[in-house]
Structures are given as C-alpha cells and as structure tokens.
Design an enzyme around this catalytic site. Structure first.
Site, PDB file in Angstrom:
ATOM      1  N   ARG A 199      55.880  51.427   4.483  1.00 20.27           N
ATOM      2  CA  ARG A 199      55.205  52.465   5.255  1.00 20.27           C
ATOM      3  C   ARG A 199      55.728  52.433   6.685  1.00 20.27           C
ATOM      4  O   ARG A 199      56.341  51.445   7.106  1.00 20.27           O
ATOM      5  CB  ARG A 199      53.685  52.239   5.274  1.00 20.27           C
ATOM      6  CG  ARG A 199      52.990  52.429   3.952  1.00 20.27           C
ATOM      7  CD  ARG A 199      51.502  52.160   4.091  1.00 20.27           C
ATOM      8  NE  ARG A 199      51.214  50.740   4.233  1.00 20.27           N
ATOM      9  CZ  ARG A 199      50.074  50.262   4.715  1.00 20.27           C
ATOM     10  NH1 ARG A 199      49.143  51.088   5.153  1.00 20.27           N
ATOM     11  NH2 ARG A 199      49.860  48.970   4.794  1.00 20.27           N
ATOM     12  N   LYS A 231      55.576  49.129   9.337  1.00 24.14           N
ATOM     13  CA  LYS A 231      55.153  47.958   8.583  1.00 24.14           C
ATOM     14  C   LYS A 231      56.320  46.992   8.404  1.00 24.14           C
ATOM     15  O   LYS A 231      57.454  47.265   8.780  1.00 24.14           O
ATOM     16  CB  LYS A 231      54.590  48.383   7.217  1.00 24.14           C
ATOM     17  CG  LYS A 231      53.281  49.153   7.318  1.00 24.14           C
ATOM     18  CD  LYS A 231      52.181  48.306   7.937  1.00 24.14           C
ATOM     19  CE  LYS A 231      50.864  49.054   8.020  1.00 24.14           C
ATOM     20  NZ  LYS A 231      49.792  48.232   8.603  1.00 24.14           N
ATOM     21  N   TYR A 258      60.339  46.664  -2.023  1.00 20.82           N
ATOM     22  CA  TYR A 258      60.675  48.055  -1.711  1.00 20.82           C
ATOM     23  C   TYR A 258      62.164  48.330  -1.862  1.00 20.82           C
ATOM     24  O   TYR A 258      62.591  49.493  -1.791  1.00 20.82           O
ATOM     25  CB  TYR A 258      60.187  48.413  -0.309  1.00 20.82           C
ATOM     26  CG  TYR A 258      58.683  48.384  -0.204  1.00 20.82           C
ATOM     27  CD1 TYR A 258      57.908  49.277  -0.926  1.00 20.82           C
ATOM     28  CD2 TYR A 258      58.033  47.424   0.577  1.00 20.82           C
ATOM     29  CE1 TYR A 258      56.532  49.238  -0.876  1.00 20.82           C
ATOM     30  CE2 TYR A 258      56.655  47.374   0.639  1.00 20.82           C
ATOM     31  CZ  TYR A 258      55.899  48.279  -0.092  1.00 20.82           C
ATOM     32  OH  TYR A 258      54.529  48.221  -0.044  1.00 20.82           O
ATOM     33  N   ASP A 293      58.164  34.758  -6.492  1.00 21.42           N
ATOM     34  CA  ASP A 293      57.237  35.024  -7.594  1.00 21.42           C
ATOM     35  C   ASP A 293      57.921  35.964  -8.574  1.00 21.42           C
ATOM     36  O   ASP A 293      58.986  36.508  -8.294  1.00 21.42           O
ATOM     37  CB  ASP A 293      55.917  35.616  -7.082  1.00 21.42           C
ATOM     38  CG  ASP A 293      56.115  36.898  -6.277  1.00 21.42           C
ATOM     39  OD1 ASP A 293      56.520  37.913  -6.877  1.00 21.42           O
ATOM     40  OD2 ASP A 293      55.885  36.886  -5.057  1.00 21.42           O
ATOM     41  N   HIS A 347      58.326  39.839  -7.336  1.00 17.51           N
ATOM     42  CA  HIS A 347      59.418  40.101  -6.390  1.00 17.51           C
ATOM     43  C   HIS A 347      60.784  39.773  -6.987  1.00 17.51           C
ATOM     44  O   HIS A 347      61.781  40.403  -6.632  1.00 17.51           O
ATOM     45  CB  HIS A 347      59.186  39.313  -5.092  1.00 17.51           C
ATOM     46  CG  HIS A 347      58.147  39.940  -4.211  1.00 17.51           C
ATOM     47  ND1 HIS A 347      56.842  39.526  -4.214  1.00 17.51           N
ATOM     48  CD2 HIS A 347      58.233  40.963  -3.319  1.00 17.51           C
ATOM     49  CE1 HIS A 347      56.146  40.254  -3.361  1.00 17.51           C
ATOM     50  NE2 HIS A 347      56.964  41.144  -2.801  1.00 17.51           N
TER      51      HIS A 347
END
Length: 430
Positions: free
Chosen positions: A302, A305, A311, A361, A364
C-alpha cells in the site's frame, strides 16, 4: 449570540476530547530569531512528521542498504535451492510445532504453499509419496470430493477450497485423484455463495464478501472448467467499482484503499473474465509501478507502507498479467530479483522471508519464489486466448535461477494449469 458561543465552545470541547482522543492544549513559544541556530531548525519539524511506520521503514532501509553494500559479488546473487528444499521437505515428515496450531484452519493452504514452492524450484521435487499424502489429507477433509474446509470437521470455505484445488492440480492426477473431485457439488456450492451485488460469500451464513472471494470462486471454476454465465453474473460491475482513485483495488466497492492482495485478486479475476478493458488500466499500471520502492527495490502493498517479499507476487503478478495482455512492463524486474535473493533469504536459515529481520515461513517462501519466477520471465498471450494459455519466455536480460515457468493468474506452474484444465475440458458434468 451567547447561545451560539456556548454551542461553539461545546463543539470544540467535543472535537478536542472525543474525536481527537485527548486534549491538546495550545502551546505558545516565543522564538528570538537572532539567537536561533539555523543548522538545527529542521530537526524538530522532521520529528513532528515521524510515525511508527516511518521509523520502521528507516530501520528496514538501513538493514537493506547494508545488505546491498555487503552482498556484492561478481557472479551476482543466487537462489540456494537445496537449502530451501530441506526446509520444505521436513514439513512433510514431522508434526508441526504447537505454536502453529493457529493454522489449523489453513491446512490446504499449508499444503499448497509447501508443494508449490517445491514445484516452482524444480518440477520433479514433489515426489509421488508426498503427492499421495496430500491427496489422502485433502479427501479426509472432504470425503465427498469438495468443497473443502480448512480442516476435518470445518465448514467449507472459498479460500480453503481454492487452495485445495490448487494443490490437487500439482499432484498430476496420481492414482486418478482428479476424478474424485465432485465438480457438480462444488459448482452448486459456488452458486449458493453468490450475492446480488455480484460478489461471493467466503462461507455460507457467516462469510465476508470482497474481491478475494471473487478471485477464489473464479479461479476454482476456471480450473475445473465450470465457469458459466450464471456464475459470473454481476461480477464485472462489482470489480469495476473496487478500483480506487489511486489505480489499484480495494476489498469492496468504494470502501478500502488500494492494496496489493486485493489488486491481484481483481486483476486476475478480470483476466479470467477477459475483461480488463472495463477498468482504467493506465492507472493500474501506475499504481503497480509506484509500489516498487526505489531504495529497497522490492514491493510494498500500500502507499507509504513497508517493503514485503510476498508482494513480489501479489503486485508482480498483477503487472505480469498486464504485460501478458500487451500493456508493457511497469516495474524493474532485475531490482525486484535482487531484493528477493539478497534480502528475503539468508545463509543461516532456510526458507524465504518478507524482509531483513523477519523469520522465514512457508507463506513467504511460496510467494517470494513465485515473484522471483515472474522477474525471470517475459509474458505474452494471444488476444483471444484464455489466461491458462499465457506463455512464459525466458528473460535473457536476467540471470536465470532455472525455476519452473509460472502462470501469473493462477500462481501455479504453467504446465500443471494447462494439464488440469485440459483434463476437465468436457465442461460441467450433468
């Protein structure tokens, strides 16, 4: 007049205490300009503008710049595939630790993230033994063949059904498992989730309605070849109203700011419907481009951010879809590749992470790898072809990590998407 003044004072007190949350008395300070040290005048102003986010970004940026400075080598950054494979393989062999019980309702997602990561790194790394374990697990969640909940005994959910269908496509129809999928039942369930405004509930009775539900429903239907006019009625109107003034998409019409995850869901949905022309594509291109931070080189989700490795796919794949449909490239693929390889992996810990300082993790790991595959490919598609026929061409300007070609609409290897859809090319069963 006295009554008006009284109302004004009361209104001011209400704004000061209720709306602003606390009293903020006016502070007056007399400054003698002759005694002012101009070398320090800017510091108080900058301090006033600082927020938790700007402070966090400053810390992340310092870590990123240090990594870039120390990570230079003549051969460039590389993906430590075998190291990450070890991390993923272990997940299929042991019970997950107690702190991961919060993911009990995400069992199909866990299977998708791990299996897809292996397939993206090497198409042969998902063994037949693991495929059988996946199939047994999924059909223990839904013995009827779908729809699927997050775990045994849980309500069917759009997100978990999407993940289950995705991971079944990765299993290459082992032991005829694709025939166990009840497409008719899934289709009727999808219809029961439809809302009059064109959206889909994520779950009967209690599910929310937003762009994620639309993407999950359309992806499931497209992969199973059960996409009908009845199912898609009103969807275009809903999605069109979700595009914000920024150019990206929010969750619902006229509600949220543009967000990377919602933007992917809307863009991929429009690609499945072959209707990207109904939105402002130029603004969408601008928004995707603006999400790549110049210093960090990765994407944020966003405006204003922090950078986040996931992303790389949510925004990177949105851009790749636009590229495939002839709208051109709108971000620096080489810069994003550097962020993923230098900042999202580390020597001491396998798996990929969102940013320096975070732990790796499965989530990701999957989406960083998908984003990496996007950077190392060029995308094209014939004007009348459906999105499962998007072609991947090696990006000769970037050193290859030798990843499996990825379809940006479905977040799956291209060959698995094509084989799965072709298997169900008979359309909706009677």
């Amino acid at each position: 007049m006295r009554q008006r003044v009284g109302r004004s004072i009361a209104r001011a007190k209400f704004i000061n205490t209720a709306l602003l949350g606390r009293k903020r008395p006016v502070m007056e300070k007399v400054v003698d300009l002759t005694d002012l040290d101009t070398s320090h005048t800017i510091q108080p102003l900058l301090k006033e503008l600082e927020t938790v986010t700007t402070e966090a970004r400053h810390e992340v940026l310092q870590s990123v710049l240090e990594i870039y400075e120390n990570g230079r080598n003549p051969d460039g950054p590389t993906l430590t595939k075998e190291f990450h494979k070890m991390y993923l393989d272990v997940a299929f062999e042991i019970s997950l630790p107690p702190q991961m019980t919060a993911l009990d309702a995400s069992q199909p997602w866990m299977l998708y993230w791990i299996a897809n990561s292996l397939k993206v790194m090497d198409k042969d790394w998902l063994s037949d033994g693991v495929k059988r374990k996946i199939v047994n697990k999924l059909f223990s969640i839904s013995s009827s063949g779908g729809p699927f909940g997050g775990g045994p005994g849980q309500l069917p959910h759009l997100a978990s059904t999407y993940a289950a269908i995705n991971v079944l496509s990765l299993c290459d129809n082992i032991d005829g498992c694709w025939d166990r999928i009840d497409r008719r039942r899934i289709y009727e369930w999808l219809l029961s989730l439809k809302e009059p405004n064109g959206g889909f509930k994520t779950c009967l009775e209690v599910g929310e309605v937003d762009t994620r539900g639309i993407y999950c429903a359309l992806s499931i239907a497209a992969l199973l070849n059960i996409l009908t006019d009845e199912l898609t009625e009103g969807v275009l109107g809903y999605l069109k109203e979700c595009q914000s003034y920024e150019g990206g998409f929010g969750s619902c019409p006229h509600v949220d700011e543009a967000h990377g995850g919602y933007t992917f869901c809307a863009t991929a949905s429009l690609a499945i419907l072959r209707s990207l022309n109904v939105i402002n594509v130029e603004k969408l291109l601008e928004w995707c481009s603006a999400r790549q931070l110049q210093e960090e080189r990765g994407f944020c989700g966003r405006s204003n951010k922090l950078v986040d490795g996931c992303y790389s796919f949510w925004v990177g794949a949105s851009a790749a879809i636009l590229e495939a449909l002839g709208y051109g490239q709108c971000f620096d693929k080489n810069a994003l590749r550097e962020y993923i390889l230098l900042c999202c992996q580390e020597k001491e810990q396998p798996g990929l992470r969102d940013k320096p300082g975070a732990h790796s993790d499965f989530y990701h790991t999957n989406y960083c790898l998908l984003g990496l595959a996007v950077t190392e490919s060029l995308y094209t598609c014939a004007s009348n072809d459906p999105p499962h026929k998007i072609k991947c061409i090696p990006n000769r300007q970037i050193v290859s990590s030798e990843l499996t070609d990825v379809n940006p609409v479905y977040g799956l290897p291209t060959e698995n998407v094509r084989r799965f859809i072709h298997y169900f090319d008979s359309g909706l069963p009677p």
